[in-house]
Design a protein around this motif. Sequence first.
Motif: not given
Length: 207
Positions: A22-29, A139-142, A177-191
Amino acid sequence: MKFSEQLKSGVILDNPVFMQTIGLCPTLATTTSLQNAIGMGAAATVVLICSNIVISAMRRIIPDKIRIAAFITIIATFVTMIDLSMQAFLPSLASSLGLFLPLIVVNCIILGRAEAYASKNKVLPSALDGVVMGLGFTFALVLMGFFRELLGAGTILSGYVNGVNGIAVPFFHSNPMVMMILPAGGFLMMGFILAAIQKIMARKEDK
């Protein structure tokens, strides 16, 4: 439950982002940089602690029919205070977080803890619940912000806060790897992080 056990539960075993998802929106954004992650985590933690305390103290006088509206009003009050304070004292960070700072009002972690815990428990336990869940969220955000900034920009704590700039990390800075600071990078890192957690848990279960 001892505070150490409660802390372990909130940060690791029952982490709101990695375990409850839960709280994934601010986590990814907001985790495009470590600075943003720390700022969002600190702001959400302060709101969580303060709202838990007030809601717990008023739990017996808030009518059941309007409790959700009352919770949101209390939360919104503290979010407004934090938002205005950050704009006054940390304008660059407030600008970087943008709309996601006032959107803490509808963060499901905060409203969820108000409904599930603070409205049913005394003030001190509710305050401690706010502390541990806030630390778990931070902790998750950091963790997300550190790796996304390191891999995507090759820096740590980039951006100016009180005149202090970030640190360039050799190799990563010259091969970002610029993609990691783009929206897709958030989903990848979370995965990646969720996969690592599941792997660790599976090994513990096997033992």
